[in-house]
Design a protein around this motif. Structure first.
Motif, short mmCIF file in Angstrom:
data_model
loop_
_atom_site.label_atom_id
_atom_site.label_comp_id
_atom_site.label_asym_id
_atom_site.label_seq_id
_atom_site.Cartn_x
_atom_site.Cartn_y
_atom_site.Cartn_z
N SER A 1 -0.14 -6.67 -8.31
CA SER A 1 -0.32 -8.26 -8.60
C SER A 1 -0.25 -8.56 -10.18
O SER A 1 0.13 -9.70 -10.68
CB SER A 1 -1.62 -8.67 -7.92
N TYR A 2 -1.05 -7.82 -11.05
CA TYR A 2 -1.11 -7.91 -12.38
C TYR A 2 0.13 -8.01 -12.97
O TYR A 2 0.22 -8.71 -13.98
CB TYR A 2 -1.93 -6.64 -13.07
N ARG B 1 0.70 -1.25 -0.11
CA ARG B 1 0.09 -0.01 -0.01
C ARG B 1 1.01 1.33 -0.06
O ARG B 1 0.45 2.28 -0.69
CB ARG B 1 -1.01 0.05 1.15
N ASP C 1 -3.62 1.77 -8.16
CA ASP C 1 -4.23 0.63 -7.33
C ASP C 1 -3.38 -0.39 -6.99
O ASP C 1 -2.53 -0.94 -7.63
CB ASP C 1 -5.46 0.27 -8.23
N THR D 1 1.89 1.56 -3.54
CA THR D 1 1.04 1.96 -4.69
C THR D 1 0.44 3.55 -4.50
O THR D 1 0.14 4.28 -5.34
CB THR D 1 -0.31 0.97 -4.45
N ALA E 1 -4.09 -3.36 -6.92
CA ALA E 1 -4.22 -4.85 -7.87
C ALA E 1 -3.18 -4.76 -8.94
O ALA E 1 -3.02 -5.88 -9.42
CB ALA E 1 -5.74 -4.71 -8.34
#
Length: 247
Positions: A54-55, A40, A49, A43, A51
């Motif tokens: 992870s992407y 966090r 974000d 980011t 996510a």
């Protein structure tokens, strides 16, 4: 002032999210280490974000590895090209120790001194990883050992009679000096009352290659002197054990 801030944010937002994540992670990992930073934190600094991490990367450890290897590839290519150039120039002889060591050092010191804040953060991260029993053995081995093997092979060409163990000890001392240099702790500034500055990488560059080259030569000379000293000691012992003739 407000306009400049808006422009800066606009430029940052224009960069791909993957690059912004890498840049933010690099800076934060360099400042706080692996365990002092959350995804966090990264980011939020990157303005993306969670996510998206992870992407692009997977987990936090995967991101840490990606940050480390991004600039390692650039450094290895530059150092290998410089090392090969040094070898070509010296043919048919071996290059000097100073030239070999400089090929190893110059891209690092030049990037750290003039490559911008990203490179400065990266070298602080390298110092952190190199000092870490958890990360150092795996990450330094994976990303830098092929280049280091070429460097050591060239050192052995320049010192063909030097025992390999002395070359490896010399390399250990060299990397220790580099790790402390990149940490830029400011301790040198205080010890010297401002006469020297740990951030003065041009002064480091001028001094470190001849200093390290002299160290390699000293280790070589020490190793060469040991058999002669051992032989002289054995001769003295044998002479002392010989029975003396009575007059």
């Amino acid at each position: 002032m407000l306009q400049r801030t808006k422009t800066k944010l606009k430029k940052a937002s224009a960069r791909p999210g993957k690059e912004r994540i890498l840049d933010a992670a690099e800076e934060l990992f360099a400042q706080r280490g692996f365990y002092g930073v959350s995804l966090r934190d990264i980011t939020q600094a990157a303005g993306v974000d969670v996510a998206l991490v992870s992407y692009h990367f997977g987990g936090k450890r995967d991101l840490f590895t990606a940050v480390f290897e991004r600039r390692a590839e650039v450094l290895n290519r530059e150092r290998l090209e410089l090392l090969e150039e040094v070898r070509r120039r010296a043919l048919p002889a071996a290059p000097s120790l100073e030239a070999i060591v400089n090929a190893f050092l110059q891209p690092l010191l030049e990037r750290s001194a003039r490559g911008g804040p990203g490179w400065k953060s990266y070298f602080a991260l390298v110092a952190y990883v190199n000092n870490s029993p958890e990360f150092g053995p795996l990450m330094m081995t994976r990303h830098f050992d092929p280049l280091v093997d070429r460097f050591i092979a060239t050192l052995r060409e320049a010192l063909p009679d030097c025992p390999p163990r002395e070359i490896y000890w010399g390399y250990q001392f060299l990397t220790g000096a580099l790790t402390l240099t990149f940490a830029e702790t400011g301790r040198l500034d205080k010890l010297s009352d401002g006469l020297c500055r740990s951030s003065d990488l041009d002064s480091v560059h001028e001094r470190l290659a001849p200093y390290v080259a002299a160290g390699f030569r000293a280790l070589h000379a020490r190793a060469a002197a040991q058999p002669a000293a051992a032989a002289a000691t054995a001769h003295t012992v044998r002479a002392a054990r010989k029975p003396r003739r009575r007059a």
